[in-house]
Design a protein around this motif. Structure first.
Motif, PDB file in Angstrom:
ATOM      1  N   LEU A  32     -72.898  15.442 -65.976  1.00  0.00           N
ATOM      2  CA  LEU A  32     -71.809  14.594 -65.502  1.00  0.00           C
ATOM      3  C   LEU A  32     -70.853  15.380 -64.610  1.00  0.00           C
ATOM      4  O   LEU A  32     -70.362  14.861 -63.598  1.00  0.00           O
ATOM      5  N   GLU A  33     -70.620  16.642 -64.955  1.00  0.00           N
ATOM      6  CA  GLU A  33     -69.739  17.487 -64.146  1.00  0.00           C
ATOM      7  C   GLU A  33     -70.317  17.716 -62.755  1.00  0.00           C
ATOM      8  O   GLU A  33     -69.612  17.625 -61.744  1.00  0.00           O
ATOM      9  N   VAL A  34     -71.627  18.004 -62.697  1.00  0.00           N
ATOM     10  CA  VAL A  34     -72.290  18.235 -61.407  1.00  0.00           C
ATOM     11  C   VAL A  34     -72.284  16.966 -60.569  1.00  0.00           C
ATOM     12  O   VAL A  34     -71.958  16.974 -59.369  1.00  0.00           O
ATOM     13  N   GLN A  51     -70.703  16.047 -56.849  1.00  0.00           N
ATOM     14  CA  GLN A  51     -71.514  15.493 -55.766  1.00  0.00           C
ATOM     15  C   GLN A  51     -70.875  14.222 -55.212  1.00  0.00           C
ATOM     16  O   GLN A  51     -70.844  14.005 -53.994  1.00  0.00           O
ATOM     17  N   MET A  52     -70.390  13.379 -56.109  1.00  0.00           N
ATOM     18  CA  MET A  52     -69.785  12.125 -55.680  1.00  0.00           C
ATOM     19  C   MET A  52     -68.499  12.354 -54.893  1.00  0.00           C
ATOM     20  O   MET A  52     -68.219  11.657 -53.913  1.00  0.00           O
ATOM     21  N   LYS A  53     -67.712  13.336 -55.321  1.00  0.00           N
ATOM     22  CA  LYS A  53     -66.479  13.633 -54.596  1.00  0.00           C
ATOM     23  C   LYS A  53     -66.776  14.122 -53.184  1.00  0.00           C
ATOM     24  O   LYS A  53     -66.116  13.724 -52.222  1.00  0.00           O
ATOM     25  N   VAL A  54     -67.793  14.997 -53.071  1.00  0.00           N
ATOM     26  CA  VAL A  54     -68.190  15.512 -51.757  1.00  0.00           C
ATOM     27  C   VAL A  54     -68.716  14.381 -50.871  1.00  0.00           C
ATOM     28  O   VAL A  54     -68.487  14.358 -49.658  1.00  0.00           O
ATOM     29  N   SER A  55     -69.396  13.402 -51.502  1.00  0.00           N
ATOM     30  CA  SER A  55     -69.969  12.280 -50.754  1.00  0.00           C
ATOM     31  C   SER A  55     -68.922  11.253 -50.357  1.00  0.00           C
ATOM     32  O   SER A  55     -69.213  10.321 -49.607  1.00  0.00           O
ATOM     33  N   GLY A  56     -67.714  11.396 -50.884  1.00  0.00           N
ATOM     34  CA  GLY A  56     -66.642  10.477 -50.504  1.00  0.00           C
ATOM     35  C   GLY A  56     -66.525   9.248 -51.374  1.00  0.00           C
ATOM     36  O   GLY A  56     -65.883   8.271 -50.969  1.00  0.00           O
ATOM     37  N   ASN A  57     -67.146   9.258 -52.557  1.00  0.00           N
ATOM     38  CA  ASN A  57     -67.018   8.107 -53.450  1.00  0.00           C
ATOM     39  C   ASN A  57     -65.576   7.937 -53.904  1.00  0.00           C
ATOM     40  O   ASN A  57     -64.834   8.907 -54.051  1.00  0.00           O
ATOM     41  N   ARG A  58     -65.199   6.701 -54.142  1.00  0.00           N
ATOM     42  CA  ARG A  58     -63.837   6.410 -54.559  1.00  0.00           C
ATOM     43  C   ARG A  58     -63.549   6.947 -55.955  1.00  0.00           C
ATOM     44  O   ARG A  58     -64.432   7.014 -56.801  1.00  0.00           O
ATOM     45  N   SER A  59     -62.308   7.293 -56.220  1.00  0.00           N
ATOM     46  CA  SER A  59     -61.903   7.826 -57.525  1.00  0.00           C
ATOM     47  C   SER A  59     -62.209   6.837 -58.637  1.00  0.00           C
ATOM     48  O   SER A  59     -62.621   7.215 -59.737  1.00  0.00           O
ATOM     49  N   ARG A  60     -62.025   5.555 -58.344  1.00  0.00           N
ATOM     50  CA  ARG A  60     -62.274   4.533 -59.354  1.00  0.00           C
ATOM     51  C   ARG A  60     -63.736   4.521 -59.769  1.00  0.00           C
ATOM     52  O   ARG A  60     -64.057   4.406 -60.953  1.00  0.00           O
ATOM     53  N   THR A  61     -64.643   4.669 -58.811  1.00  0.00           N
ATOM     54  CA  THR A  61     -66.075   4.691 -59.107  1.00  0.00           C
ATOM     55  C   THR A  61     -66.421   5.900 -59.959  1.00  0.00           C
ATOM     56  O   THR A  61     -67.174   5.800 -60.938  1.00  0.00           O
ATOM     57  N   ILE A  62     -65.887   7.049 -59.585  1.00  0.00           N
ATOM     58  CA  ILE A  62     -66.155   8.280 -60.334  1.00  0.00           C
ATOM     59  C   ILE A  62     -65.613   8.171 -61.758  1.00  0.00           C
ATOM     60  O   ILE A  62     -66.277   8.560 -62.722  1.00  0.00           O
ATOM     61  N   ASN A  63     -64.435   7.618 -61.904  1.00  0.00           N
ATOM     62  CA  ASN A  63     -63.849   7.460 -63.237  1.00  0.00           C
ATOM     63  C   ASN A  63     -64.672   6.519 -64.109  1.00  0.00           C
ATOM     64  O   ASN A  63     -64.767   6.709 -65.327  1.00  0.00           O
ATOM     65  N   ASP A  64     -65.263   5.480 -63.494  1.00  0.00           N
ATOM     66  CA  ASP A  64     -66.130   4.571 -64.247  1.00  0.00           C
ATOM     67  C   ASP A  64     -67.359   5.301 -64.779  1.00  0.00           C
ATOM     68  O   ASP A  64     -67.792   5.063 -65.910  1.00  0.00           O
ATOM     69  N   TYR A  65     -67.957   6.167 -63.936  1.00  0.00           N
ATOM     70  CA  TYR A  65     -69.086   6.987 -64.378  1.00  0.00           C
ATOM     71  C   TYR A  65     -68.706   7.781 -65.631  1.00  0.00           C
ATOM     72  O   TYR A  65     -69.393   7.759 -66.647  1.00  0.00           O
ATOM     73  N   ILE A  66     -67.600   8.494 -65.526  1.00  0.00           N
ATOM     74  CA  ILE A  66     -67.162   9.361 -66.619  1.00  0.00           C
ATOM     75  C   ILE A  66     -66.894   8.551 -67.888  1.00  0.00           C
ATOM     76  O   ILE A  66     -67.351   8.903 -68.983  1.00  0.00           O
ATOM     77  N   LEU A  67     -66.180   7.449 -67.736  1.00  0.00           N
ATOM     78  CA  LEU A  67     -65.807   6.612 -68.878  1.00  0.00           C
ATOM     79  C   LEU A  67     -67.027   6.096 -69.641  1.00  0.00           C
ATOM     80  O   LEU A  67     -67.124   6.250 -70.867  1.00  0.00           O
ATOM     81  N   HIS A  68     -67.980   5.498 -68.915  1.00  0.00           N
ATOM     82  CA  HIS A  68     -69.111   4.857 -69.582  1.00  0.00           C
ATOM     83  C   HIS A  68     -70.158   5.851 -70.075  1.00  0.00           C
ATOM     84  O   HIS A  68     -70.783   5.629 -71.122  1.00  0.00           O
ATOM     85  N   VAL A  69     -70.352   6.935 -69.347  1.00  0.00           N
ATOM     86  CA  VAL A  69     -71.310   7.953 -69.808  1.00  0.00           C
ATOM     87  C   VAL A  69     -70.770   8.641 -71.062  1.00  0.00           C
ATOM     88  O   VAL A  69     -71.513   8.879 -72.025  1.00  0.00           O
ATOM     89  N   GLU A  70     -69.486   8.947 -71.081  1.00  0.00           N
ATOM     90  CA  GLU A  70     -68.901   9.570 -72.272  1.00  0.00           C
ATOM     91  C   GLU A  70     -68.928   8.609 -73.461  1.00  0.00           C
ATOM     92  O   GLU A  70     -69.158   9.022 -74.603  1.00  0.00           O
ATOM     93  N   HIS A  71     -68.722   7.313 -73.195  1.00  0.00           N
ATOM     94  CA  HIS A  71     -68.796   6.317 -74.270  1.00  0.00           C
ATOM     95  C   HIS A  71     -70.209   6.241 -74.830  1.00  0.00           C
ATOM     96  O   HIS A  71     -70.402   6.178 -76.057  1.00  0.00           O
ATOM     97  N   PHE A  72     -71.209   6.266 -73.949  1.00  0.00           N
ATOM     98  CA  PHE A  72     -72.609   6.274 -74.382  1.00  0.00           C
ATOM     99  C   PHE A  72     -72.878   7.469 -75.285  1.00  0.00           C
ATOM    100  O   PHE A  72     -73.511   7.348 -76.348  1.00  0.00           O
ATOM    101  N   GLN A  73     -72.405   8.629 -74.886  1.00  0.00           N
ATOM    102  CA  GLN A  73     -72.636   9.858 -75.653  1.00  0.00           C
ATOM    103  C   GLN A  73     -71.934   9.806 -77.010  1.00  0.00           C
ATOM    104  O   GLN A  73     -72.491  10.213 -78.041  1.00  0.00           O
ATOM    105  N   ASN A  74     -70.737   9.280 -77.048  1.00  0.00           N
ATOM    106  CA  ASN A  74     -69.995   9.183 -78.304  1.00  0.00           C
ATOM    107  C   ASN A  74     -70.657   8.226 -79.291  1.00  0.00           C
ATOM    108  O   ASN A  74     -70.685   8.480 -80.499  1.00  0.00           O
TER     109      ASN A  74
END
Length: 337
Positions: free
Chosen positions: A49-51, A55-78
């Motif tokens: 997820l960190e990598v 990659q997404m930040k370098v590609s110019g993805n919006r902060s909201r999109t990146i935060n959604d990735y982090i939120l749902h992947v961490e929820h899946f793991q928990n």
């Protein structure tokens, strides 16, 4: 700062424009061939997820999109307790989905985000098979209507073009309805993007969601209104000492927020919709109306998809909902029966 009396009064006579208001009817590398960005013994979900986030930040993805990735992947793991990317399976995904006490639509939204994360893991060579492709959630799709020419004309007839805010909002509605651009692109439009000589918007990738350049033409009526708005913007900026070249600004000459909850134009469109009973006066409905207008005039779906800036043509087809009777009638005309 005390507002000078009449600063919001449009200094250019636009009454003669009102009569012109009517709108014309008229191949990626295989994962096994890629060099992994993580060592075999460190493919932890947290590391992946960190990598991917970098990659997404370098590609110019919006902060909201990146935060959604982090939120749902961490929820899946928990929920599942899965630690490594290689241990994610269809069963663990279903376990995660079953744990949610939310609507199927919300589950689908979260699932799409997890799938996107897994697809990036595959592209990075951390997963060999796209096992998640067959996992889906059935949701009854609600038909979202597009704005109609009549609704747009009704709103324009109710706005006072002699008032800066009304003029700005009217031009914003017309730009979205006649070019199909997103409201996030709209509030980033600058004078350099508008070619008034050739009636075309030259939109560079920096203000487009898909980061791709596109040219979108517009008619003479919109051209005249854009000229008036640009001149009035200069009056507002001089009064408050602002130095931007944006097409759409606040009444104090400032930048309009991209946030849906703080976007002046979006909030005012919502207000117009409620006050005047115009249910399809909103940014998404205006884009859908633009798409439907192109379809009715004979444009093919590929062209419409390009104009809307969609990366997947399947998204475009959802904008162009056709009821069963319309499909049957169109088939009859093509088959000559």
């Amino acid at each position: 700062m005390t507002k000078r009396k009449g600063i919001l009064d449009v200094q250019i006579d636009v009454k003669n424009l009102i009569g012109e208001m009517s709108i014309s009817r008229n191949p990626t590398q295989k994962a096994k061939d890629k060099k992994p960005l993580l060592s075999n013994d460190s493919k932890l979900i947290t590391n992946a997820l960190e990598v991917i986030t970098r990659q997404m930040k370098v590609s110019g993805n919006r902060s909201r999109t990146i935060n959604d990735y982090i939120l749902h992947v961490e929820h899946f793991q928990n929920v599942t307790g899965v630690k490594c990317v290689s241990d994610i399976t269809a069963d663990t995904i279903y376990q995660w989905l079953d744990s949610m006490n939310v609507s199927n639509q919300t589950k689908l939204t979260r699932l799409k985000c997890l799938k996107a994360f897994l697809s990036r893991c595959f592209d990075n060579g951390w997963i060999e098979l796209k096992f998640w492709k067959t996992i889906n959630i059935k949701v009854d799709q609600k038909v979202k209507e597009g704005a109609t020419e009549h609704e747009v004309n009704v709103l324009l007839s109710l706005l006072d073009f002699g008032n800066f805010i009304h003029l700005r909002d009217a031009v914003a509605v017309l730009v979205m309805f006649k070019t199909g651009i997103r409201i996030n692109t709209l509030v980033q439009l600058e004078e350099q993007h508008i070619d008034l000589k050739n009636n075309v918007m030259n939109l560079d990738g920096s203000i487009m969601k898909n980061h791709q350049q596109i040219k979108l033409p517009f008619d003479d009526f919109l051209k005249k209104l854009l000229k008036v708005l640009i001149k009035q913007n200069a009056v507002i900026r001089r009064e408050y000492g602002k130095e931007n070249t944006l097409i759409f600004i606040t009444k104090y000459g400032d930048v309009i927020s991209n946030s849906p909850t703080h976007n002046n134009i979006q909030k005012r469109l919502n207000k117009y919709s409620k006050v005047y009973g115009l249910k399809n006066i909103n940014p998404h409905a205006l884009r859908r109306g633009f798409a439907r207008t192109l379809l009715d005039k004979g444009a093919n779906v590929a062209v419409i998809s390009k104009a809307l800036g969609h990366s997947d043509i399947s998204v475009t087809t959802k904008y162009l909902y056709l009821d069963v009777d319309e499909v049957a009638n169109n088939l009859r005309s093509f088959l000559n029966i």
